[in-house]
Design a protein around this motif. Structure first.
Motif, PDB file in Angstrom:
ATOM      1  N   ASP A  10       1.058  -1.303   0.062  1.00  0.00           N
ATOM      2  CA  ASP A  10      -0.229   0.404   0.005  1.00  0.00           C
ATOM      3  C   ASP A  10       1.014   1.181  -0.741  1.00  0.00           C
ATOM      4  OD1 ASP A  10      -3.043  -0.300  -0.102  1.00  0.00           O
ATOM      5  OD2 ASP A  10      -3.345   0.158   1.667  1.00  0.00           O
ATOM      6  N   GLY A  11       0.277   1.731  -0.869  1.00  0.00           N
ATOM      7  CA  GLY A  11       1.282   3.260  -0.649  1.00  0.00           C
ATOM      8  C   GLY A  11       2.340   3.906  -1.771  1.00  0.00           C
ATOM      9  N   VAL A  12       3.207   3.006  -2.465  1.00  0.00           N
ATOM     10  CA  VAL A  12       3.599   2.878  -3.152  1.00  0.00           C
ATOM     11  C   VAL A  12       3.314   1.887  -4.690  1.00  0.00           C
ATOM     12  CG1 VAL A  12       5.752   2.477  -1.934  1.00  0.00           C
ATOM     13  CG2 VAL A  12       5.261   0.195  -2.900  1.00  0.00           C
ATOM     14  N   ARG A  13       4.014   2.337  -5.586  1.00  0.00           N
ATOM     15  CA  ARG A  13       3.456   2.107  -7.356  1.00  0.00           C
ATOM     16  C   ARG A  13       4.761   2.561  -8.158  1.00  0.00           C
ATOM     17  NH1 ARG A  13       1.794   7.135 -10.419  1.00  0.00           N
ATOM     18  NH2 ARG A  13       0.670   5.643 -11.790  1.00  0.00           N
ATOM     19  N   ASP A  14       4.626   1.239  -9.074  1.00  0.00           N
ATOM     20  CA  ASP A  14       5.136   1.596 -10.189  1.00  0.00           C
ATOM     21  C   ASP A  14       4.949   2.641 -10.929  1.00  0.00           C
ATOM     22  OD1 ASP A  14       6.418  -1.011  -9.632  1.00  0.00           O
ATOM     23  OD2 ASP A  14       4.601  -1.892 -10.242  1.00  0.00           O
ATOM     24  N   ILE A  15       5.718   3.190 -11.744  1.00  0.00           N
ATOM     25  CA  ILE A  15       6.261   4.067 -12.775  1.00  0.00           C
ATOM     26  C   ILE A  15       6.150   3.830 -14.023  1.00  0.00           C
ATOM     27  CG2 ILE A  15       5.465   6.288 -13.389  1.00  0.00           C
ATOM     28  CD1 ILE A  15       5.185   7.342 -10.724  1.00  0.00           C
ATOM     29  N   TYR A  16       5.653   3.236 -15.404  1.00  0.00           N
ATOM     30  CA  TYR A  16       5.979   2.965 -16.341  1.00  0.00           C
ATOM     31  C   TYR A  16       5.458   3.615 -17.978  1.00  0.00           C
ATOM     32  CZ  TYR A  16       2.134  -0.698 -16.301  1.00  0.00           C
ATOM     33  OH  TYR A  16       0.833  -0.071 -16.296  1.00  0.00           O
ATOM     34  N   GLY A  17       6.059   2.801 -18.922  1.00  0.00           N
ATOM     35  CA  GLY A  17       5.595   3.782 -20.206  1.00  0.00           C
ATOM     36  C   GLY A  17       6.027   4.970 -20.616  1.00  0.00           C
ATOM     37  N   ASP A  18       4.423   5.610 -20.924  1.00  0.00           N
ATOM     38  CA  ASP A  18       4.711   6.824 -21.178  1.00  0.00           C
ATOM     39  C   ASP A  18       4.713   7.976 -20.206  1.00  0.00           C
ATOM     40  OD1 ASP A  18       3.784   8.596 -23.226  1.00  0.00           O
ATOM     41  OD2 ASP A  18       1.852   9.301 -22.651  1.00  0.00           O
ATOM     42  N   GLU A  19       3.888   7.100 -19.268  1.00  0.00           N
ATOM     43  CA  GLU A  19       3.484   7.951 -17.718  1.00  0.00           C
ATOM     44  C   GLU A  19       5.417   8.525 -16.783  1.00  0.00           C
ATOM     45  OE1 GLU A  19       2.031   5.559 -14.094  1.00  0.00           O
ATOM     46  OE2 GLU A  19       1.653   8.216 -13.113  1.00  0.00           O
ATOM     47  N   CYS A  20       6.414   7.289 -16.939  1.00  0.00           N
ATOM     48  CA  CYS A  20       7.450   7.211 -16.766  1.00  0.00           C
ATOM     49  C   CYS A  20       8.359   8.330 -17.432  1.00  0.00           C
ATOM     50  CB  CYS A  20       7.856   6.036 -16.636  1.00  0.00           C
ATOM     51  SG  CYS A  20       9.674   6.097 -15.641  1.00  0.00           S
ATOM     52  N   ALA A  21       7.591   8.489 -18.102  1.00  0.00           N
ATOM     53  CA  ALA A  21       8.127   9.110 -19.870  1.00  0.00           C
ATOM     54  C   ALA A  21       8.484  11.063 -19.741  1.00  0.00           C
ATOM     55  CB  ALA A  21       8.238   8.147 -21.132  1.00  0.00           C
ATOM     56  N   SER A 325      -2.349  15.154 -15.596  1.00  0.00           N
ATOM     57  CA  SER A 325      -2.920  15.075 -16.408  1.00  0.00           C
ATOM     58  C   SER A 325      -4.603  15.015 -16.333  1.00  0.00           C
ATOM     59  CB  SER A 325      -2.159  13.127 -16.436  1.00  0.00           C
ATOM     60  OG  SER A 325      -3.509  12.456 -15.690  1.00  0.00           O
ATOM     61  N   ARG A 326      -4.250  15.267 -15.229  1.00  0.00           N
ATOM     62  CA  ARG A 326      -5.843  15.185 -15.661  1.00  0.00           C
ATOM     63  C   ARG A 326      -6.449  16.513 -16.179  1.00  0.00           C
ATOM     64  NH1 ARG A 326      -6.991  13.856  -9.503  1.00  0.00           N
ATOM     65  NH2 ARG A 326      -7.264  11.358  -9.178  1.00  0.00           N
ATOM     66  N   GLN A 327      -5.438  17.047 -16.013  1.00  0.00           N
ATOM     67  CA  GLN A 327      -5.727  18.994 -16.401  1.00  0.00           C
ATOM     68  C   GLN A 327      -5.511  18.580 -18.195  1.00  0.00           C
ATOM     69  OE1 GLN A 327      -4.356  22.437 -14.454  1.00  0.00           O
ATOM     70  NE2 GLN A 327      -4.270  21.564 -12.799  1.00  0.00           N
ATOM     71  N   LYS A 328      -5.047  17.951 -18.427  1.00  0.00           N
ATOM     72  CA  LYS A 328      -5.101  17.507 -20.620  1.00  0.00           C
ATOM     73  C   LYS A 328      -3.957  18.357 -20.978  1.00  0.00           C
ATOM     74  CE  LYS A 328      -9.060  14.567 -21.216  1.00  0.00           C
ATOM     75  NZ  LYS A 328      -9.060  14.335 -19.805  1.00  0.00           N
ATOM     76  N   ILE A 329      -2.484  18.410 -19.341  1.00  0.00           N
ATOM     77  CA  ILE A 329      -1.531  19.234 -20.117  1.00  0.00           C
ATOM     78  C   ILE A 329      -0.794  18.193 -20.821  1.00  0.00           C
ATOM     79  CG2 ILE A 329       0.439  20.520 -19.494  1.00  0.00           C
ATOM     80  CD1 ILE A 329      -2.050  21.893 -17.517  1.00  0.00           C
ATOM     81  N   CYS A 330      -0.333  18.141 -22.376  1.00  0.00           N
ATOM     82  CA  CYS A 330       0.463  17.340 -22.668  1.00  0.00           C
ATOM     83  C   CYS A 330       1.974  18.361 -22.682  1.00  0.00           C
ATOM     84  CB  CYS A 330       0.218  17.580 -24.195  1.00  0.00           C
ATOM     85  SG  CYS A 330      -1.188  17.023 -24.773  1.00  0.00           S
ATOM     86  N   THR A 331       3.343  16.949 -22.260  1.00  0.00           N
ATOM     87  CA  THR A 331       4.376  16.828 -21.855  1.00  0.00           C
ATOM     88  C   THR A 331       4.539  16.374 -22.925  1.00  0.00           C
ATOM     89  OG1 THR A 331       4.097  17.036 -19.788  1.00  0.00           O
ATOM     90  CG2 THR A 331       5.874  16.257 -20.153  1.00  0.00           C
TER      91      THR A 331
END
Ligand SMILES: N[C@@H](Cc1c[nH]c[nH+]1)C(=O)O
Length: 412
Positions: A10-21, A325-331
């Motif tokens: 609980d409280g930790v997570r993997d970040i991968y793919g596009d989200e990580c980039a 991401s909720r505000q749909k701001i692209c990076t």
């Protein structure tokens, strides 16, 4: 297969793919702003001796720390906060530096908090600390950097709320309440619970002027006029000075052209008791919690043996990412440029070609084709990874055909 094995606590997570980039790209954008303001990178360890964070430092409550022991039985903690580590570090390596130091960092903090509202227990923070400058110019610079850093990520709608712990401390000094009552009052004011404050004050003896001000505190937020109103309601010198400092900071921020991003909240308090002056938090929509927190902490370094004022802030990167991401701001992310798919006999040619492209600063994924997967599966795989082009080297390595993951074959 035991699926449990794939879970994270609980409280930790993997970040991968596009989200990580995207996260890496955002961190880079922020770091660039820190560097533009002349801040220099510093790294401190992920765990330290417990003493660095013990209660008198004024950081996180000890119950919220992950503690463990080394072989010598020293108690260690995963850092819940980076600021005390920087204070220790500066006292160790810059003891004789008399002029301001500007440092910036990026790292994880670990807080074993009760899991509510999906708060992460390992959170990425990136921030700056300015050590050795007690001027309002330094306070204002912090807020300016925070605003510029958020703007650099593409965020447009956000607000920085500014408070002053010294204002409240001035009033407390005058009120002579016991510690328990002080804690209760702090909580009520933080929650803007007007009736709660009224009830608690009815049992206390203090001047009517002071009572009126405590009662007004939950409402004292908004633009600079709100804090001017507070100033007119008290003759407490410490409180008045605190407000005057905020007024001057507003003037400096106007010179930066950033005055409109700031509002005030004299009822703003922090769980970190190392703060001694201004404190601030930035908010946006798409995340319930603040995305930036900071303030002045003039007495912390002294505890490590260096008498120096300091001010700083940290951006809560994970919360910022969900807001973006909720505000749909692209990076814009650094995607892989090319995938080179080769048959075994074309290996040498594939390696040569990849070397050439990498020398031109193009990123290349080399992939030897197996017989189990079709060409179109590889093309789809490149597309999933947002790799725009695929070069296929057939058996003799003589023919290189380039494909675009969007339009198919583009050139022979
Ligand atoms: N360490 C603080 C932020 C901060 C940096 N410098 C001063 N304050 C936090 O984690 O909220």
């Amino acid at each position: 297969m035991n699926n449990q094995l794939l879970h994270t606590p609980d409280g930790v997570r993997d970040i991968y793919g596009d989200e990580c980039a995207r996260k890496l790209a955002v961190q880079e954008q922020i770091k660039n702003v820190f560097h533009l303001y002349g801040y220099q990178n510093i790294e401190t360890p992920a765990f330290e001796f417990f003493d660095i964070f013990k209660a008198e430092r004024g950081s996180v409550d000890s119950r919220e720390m992950y503690k463990f022991f080394d072989r010598e039985n020293n108690t260690l903690v995963l850092r819940p906060d980076i600021t005390p580590s920087i204070a220790r570090c500066v006292a160790k390596y810059f003891m004789d530096e008399q002029l301001p130091l500007r440092l910036c960092y990026l790292g994880s903090t670990f807080q074993n908090s009760t899991s509510y509202r999906g708060r992460l227990k390992e959170a990425t923070q990136t921030g700056v600390e300015m050590i050795g400058d007690d001027l309002i110019d330094a306070d204002a610079e912090m807020i300016a950097i925070a605003i510029d850093a958020l703007k650099a990520t593409g965020l447009k709608e956000f607000q920085v709320e500014l408070g002053q712990v010294d204002f409240y401390r001035g009033l407390l000094e005058e009120a002579h309440m016991d510690e328990e009552t002080q804690d209760q009052l702090r909580e009520l004011i933080e929650n803007k619970n007007y009736f709660g404050v009224e009830e608690l004050l009815s049992e206390q003896t203090m001047s009517p002027e002071l009572k009126r001000l405590f009662l007004k505190l939950p409402e004292l937020f908004g633009d600079i006029d709100q804090i001017r109103l507070a100033k007119s309601m008290t003759s407490n010198l410490r409180a008045v000075r605190a407000i005057e400092r905020l007024e001057k900071i507003q003037e400096i921020l106007d010179s930066y052209g950033l005055g409109d991003y700031v509002s005030y909240d004299l009822g703003m308090l922090s769980k970190y008791s190392y703060y001694t002056g201004i404190i601030f938090k930035a908010y946006t929509y798409g995340t319930g919690d603040y995305i930036v927190a900071g303030g002045r902490y003039d007495k912390l370094l002294e505890q490590f043996g260096k008498n120096a004022p300091a001010v700083g802030f940290a951006i809560e990167v994970d919360r910022l990412m969900s807001a973006l991401s909720r505000q749909k701001i692209c990076t814009k992310t650094d995607d892989v440029d090319t995938m080179i798919l080769y048959e075994e006999s074309a290996r040498a040619e594939a390696i040569r070609m990849a070397g050439e492209l990498r020398a031109e600063k193009k990123s290349v994924q080399l992939l030897r084709k197996d017989s189990l997967h079709s060409f179109s599966e590889y093309l789809a795989c490149a597309s999933r990874q947002k790799i725009k082009s695929l070069i296929y080297l057939d058996g003799d390595g003589k023919r290189a055909v380039k494909y675009s993951t969007e339009d198919g074959e583009v050139q022979a």
